[in-house]
Design a protein around this motif. Structure first.
Motif, PDB file in Angstrom:
ATOM      1  N   VAL A  77      25.267  50.261  45.036  1.00  0.00           N
ATOM      2  CA  VAL A  77      26.594  50.860  44.875  1.00  0.00           C
ATOM      3  C   VAL A  77      27.664  49.960  45.505  1.00  0.00           C
ATOM      4  O   VAL A  77      28.736  49.757  44.928  1.00  0.00           O
ATOM      5  CB  VAL A  77      26.631  52.296  45.463  1.00  0.00           C
ATOM      6  N   THR A  78      27.361  49.396  46.670  1.00  0.00           N
ATOM      7  CA  THR A  78      28.303  48.466  47.309  1.00  0.00           C
ATOM      8  C   THR A  78      28.546  47.264  46.414  1.00  0.00           C
ATOM      9  O   THR A  78      29.695  46.833  46.220  1.00  0.00           O
ATOM     10  CB  THR A  78      27.783  48.021  48.681  1.00  0.00           C
ATOM     11  N   GLY A  79      27.490  46.703  45.846  1.00  0.00           N
ATOM     12  CA  GLY A  79      27.629  45.547  44.965  1.00  0.00           C
ATOM     13  C   GLY A  79      28.451  45.875  43.731  1.00  0.00           C
ATOM     14  O   GLY A  79      29.335  45.104  43.333  1.00  0.00           O
ATOM     15  N   PHE A  80      28.196  47.027  43.135  1.00  0.00           N
ATOM     16  CA  PHE A  80      28.913  47.416  41.933  1.00  0.00           C
ATOM     17  C   PHE A  80      30.409  47.577  42.199  1.00  0.00           C
ATOM     18  O   PHE A  80      31.254  47.009  41.496  1.00  0.00           O
ATOM     19  CB  PHE A  80      28.350  48.717  41.344  1.00  0.00           C
ATOM     20  N   PHE A  81      30.751  48.352  43.233  1.00  0.00           N
ATOM     21  CA  PHE A  81      32.166  48.605  43.481  1.00  0.00           C
ATOM     22  C   PHE A  81      32.883  47.394  44.069  1.00  0.00           C
ATOM     23  O   PHE A  81      34.093  47.227  43.877  1.00  0.00           O
ATOM     24  CB  PHE A  81      32.359  49.866  44.318  1.00  0.00           C
ATOM     25  N   SER A  82      32.155  46.521  44.733  1.00  0.00           N
ATOM     26  CA  SER A  82      32.755  45.257  45.176  1.00  0.00           C
ATOM     27  C   SER A  82      33.084  44.387  43.968  1.00  0.00           C
ATOM     28  O   SER A  82      34.138  43.739  43.926  1.00  0.00           O
ATOM     29  CB  SER A  82      31.812  44.522  46.129  1.00  0.00           C
ATOM     30  N   ALA A  83      32.196  44.388  42.984  1.00  0.00           N
ATOM     31  CA  ALA A  83      32.466  43.644  41.743  1.00  0.00           C
ATOM     32  C   ALA A  83      33.682  44.217  41.023  1.00  0.00           C
ATOM     33  O   ALA A  83      34.502  43.468  40.486  1.00  0.00           O
ATOM     34  CB  ALA A  83      31.239  43.654  40.839  1.00  0.00           C
ATOM     35  N   VAL A  84      33.820  45.535  41.033  1.00  0.00           N
ATOM     36  CA  VAL A  84      35.016  46.166  40.454  1.00  0.00           C
ATOM     37  C   VAL A  84      36.258  45.672  41.198  1.00  0.00           C
ATOM     38  O   VAL A  84      37.281  45.356  40.580  1.00  0.00           O
ATOM     39  CB  VAL A  84      34.916  47.708  40.499  1.00  0.00           C
ATOM     40  N   GLY A  85      36.164  45.557  42.504  1.00  0.00           N
ATOM     41  CA  GLY A  85      37.282  45.043  43.297  1.00  0.00           C
ATOM     42  C   GLY A  85      37.646  43.616  42.919  1.00  0.00           C
ATOM     43  O   GLY A  85      38.836  43.258  42.860  1.00  0.00           O
ATOM     44  N   ILE A  86      36.642  42.801  42.641  1.00  0.00           N
ATOM     45  CA  ILE A  86      36.901  41.417  42.211  1.00  0.00           C
ATOM     46  C   ILE A  86      37.620  41.422  40.863  1.00  0.00           C
ATOM     47  O   ILE A  86      38.577  40.666  40.659  1.00  0.00           O
ATOM     48  CB  ILE A  86      35.591  40.607  42.139  1.00  0.00           C
ATOM     49  N   VAL A  87      37.175  42.268  39.954  1.00  0.00           N
ATOM     50  CA  VAL A  87      37.829  42.362  38.638  1.00  0.00           C
ATOM     51  C   VAL A  87      39.288  42.790  38.796  1.00  0.00           C
ATOM     52  O   VAL A  87      40.186  42.232  38.145  1.00  0.00           O
ATOM     53  CB  VAL A  87      37.052  43.320  37.704  1.00  0.00           C
ATOM     54  N   VAL A  88      39.547  43.747  39.659  1.00  0.00           N
ATOM     55  CA  VAL A  88      40.920  44.190  39.910  1.00  0.00           C
ATOM     56  C   VAL A  88      41.735  43.027  40.477  1.00  0.00           C
ATOM     57  O   VAL A  88      42.871  42.774  40.042  1.00  0.00           O
ATOM     58  CB  VAL A  88      40.949  45.412  40.864  1.00  0.00           C
ATOM     59  N   ALA A  89      41.167  42.288  41.429  1.00  0.00           N
ATOM     60  CA  ALA A  89      41.871  41.150  42.031  1.00  0.00           C
ATOM     61  C   ALA A  89      42.175  40.078  40.983  1.00  0.00           C
ATOM     62  O   ALA A  89      43.276  39.513  40.956  1.00  0.00           O
ATOM     63  CB  ALA A  89      41.043  40.566  43.178  1.00  0.00           C
ATOM     64  N   VAL A  90      41.207  39.799  40.117  1.00  0.00           N
ATOM     65  CA  VAL A  90      41.405  38.802  39.056  1.00  0.00           C
ATOM     66  C   VAL A  90      42.523  39.261  38.110  1.00  0.00           C
ATOM     67  O   VAL A  90      43.396  38.474  37.737  1.00  0.00           O
ATOM     68  CB  VAL A  90      40.089  38.547  38.286  1.00  0.00           C
ATOM     69  N   ALA A  91      42.509  40.524  37.733  1.00  0.00           N
ATOM     70  CA  ALA A  91      43.542  41.041  36.839  1.00  0.00           C
ATOM     71  C   ALA A  91      44.925  40.943  37.489  1.00  0.00           C
ATOM     72  O   ALA A  91      45.897  40.540  36.848  1.00  0.00           O
ATOM     73  CB  ALA A  91      43.234  42.491  36.457  1.00  0.00           C
ATOM     74  N   LEU A  92      45.001  41.270  38.756  1.00  0.00           N
ATOM     75  CA  LEU A  92      46.283  41.197  39.441  1.00  0.00           C
ATOM     76  C   LEU A  92      46.739  39.750  39.619  1.00  0.00           C
ATOM     77  O   LEU A  92      47.940  39.459  39.517  1.00  0.00           O
ATOM     78  CB  LEU A  92      46.209  41.914  40.789  1.00  0.00           C
ATOM     79  N   LEU A  93      45.805  38.849  39.861  1.00  0.00           N
ATOM     80  CA  LEU A  93      46.151  37.433  39.952  1.00  0.00           C
ATOM     81  C   LEU A  93      46.746  36.953  38.632  1.00  0.00           C
ATOM     82  O   LEU A  93      47.694  36.184  38.605  1.00  0.00           O
ATOM     83  CB  LEU A  93      44.916  36.599  40.318  1.00  0.00           C
ATOM     84  N   ARG A  94      46.189  37.437  37.564  1.00  0.00           N
ATOM     85  CA  ARG A  94      46.624  37.014  36.231  1.00  0.00           C
ATOM     86  C   ARG A  94      47.944  37.656  35.813  1.00  0.00           C
ATOM     87  O   ARG A  94      48.802  37.006  35.249  1.00  0.00           O
ATOM     88  CB  ARG A  94      45.517  37.353  35.219  1.00  0.00           C
ATOM     89  N   TRP A  95      48.125  38.952  36.106  1.00  0.00           N
ATOM     90  CA  TRP A  95      49.243  39.682  35.526  1.00  0.00           C
ATOM     91  C   TRP A  95      50.269  40.227  36.507  1.00  0.00           C
ATOM     92  O   TRP A  95      51.201  40.917  36.090  1.00  0.00           O
ATOM     93  CB  TRP A  95      48.724  40.827  34.657  1.00  0.00           C
ATOM     94  N   SER A  96      50.125  39.971  37.778  1.00  0.00           N
ATOM     95  CA  SER A  96      51.091  40.501  38.736  1.00  0.00           C
ATOM     96  C   SER A  96      51.860  39.370  39.417  1.00  0.00           C
ATOM     97  O   SER A  96      51.286  38.332  39.736  1.00  0.00           O
ATOM     98  CB  SER A  96      50.370  41.338  39.801  1.00  0.00           C
TER      99      SER A  96
END
Length: 159
Positions: A77-96
């Motif tokens: 569960v930690t690995g899964f939600f940490s990966a979700v956090g990375i995806v959010v960070a990547v999206a924000l890096l790209r579009w924010s």
């Protein structure tokens, strides 16, 4: 033997990236790499903390379904939600325009929301208390690490 590059006088590697996209690609790769390492650290620390809690008598029994949470479940569960956090960070890096600022607000909000299920689980006080702490452990690893990576300008890590 003559290569295509010799015939055309160009160095055609098939890459489309120009000068403007190379720094962005490097920053993205650095963010993902840092996030992956942080994810492994968060998984290890969270699982170790759960193992220590289990060793001192916390049962991790959740009345809903009557099952005990296995140690491997914490890692997954930690690995899964940490990966979700990375995806959010990547999206924000790209579009924010302000990715670090937006990431902190998003991640802290999602962490706060993640505290609700343990409170509603019906588990004993020790289990609920430890589960709340185990939600904060990976957040304490992932949020500062990804935020720092989002704030670091390209080339600042070289020094």
């Amino acid at each position: 033997m003559t290569s295509t590059n010799d015939l055309t006088g160009t160095n055609d590697t098939g890459a489309v990236a120009g000068p403007a996209s190379a720094p962005a690609t490097h920053r993205l790769r650095r963010l993902v790499g840092t996030g992956f390492i942080a994810t492994l650290a968060a998984m290890a620390v969270t699982t170790l903390a759960a193992a220590l809690a289990k060793a001192v008598g916390v049962g991790f029994e959740v009345p809903e379904g009557g099952e005990t949470i296995p140690l491997s479940g914490f890692a997954v569960v930690t690995g899964f939600f940490s990966a979700v956090g990375i995806v959010v960070a990547v999206a924000l890096l790209r579009w924010s325009a302000r990715p670090a600022h937006r990431f902190v607000w998003t991640a802290v909000s999602l962490t706060a929301i993640s505290l609700v299920p343990p409170l509603l689980s019906g588990a004993d006080t020790a289990t609920v208390t430890v589960l709340l702490g185990l939600h904060l452990v990976p957040a304490a690893v992932m949020i500062p690490t990804l935020t720092r990576s989002l704030r670091t300008p390209l080339g600042a890590e070289q020094g």
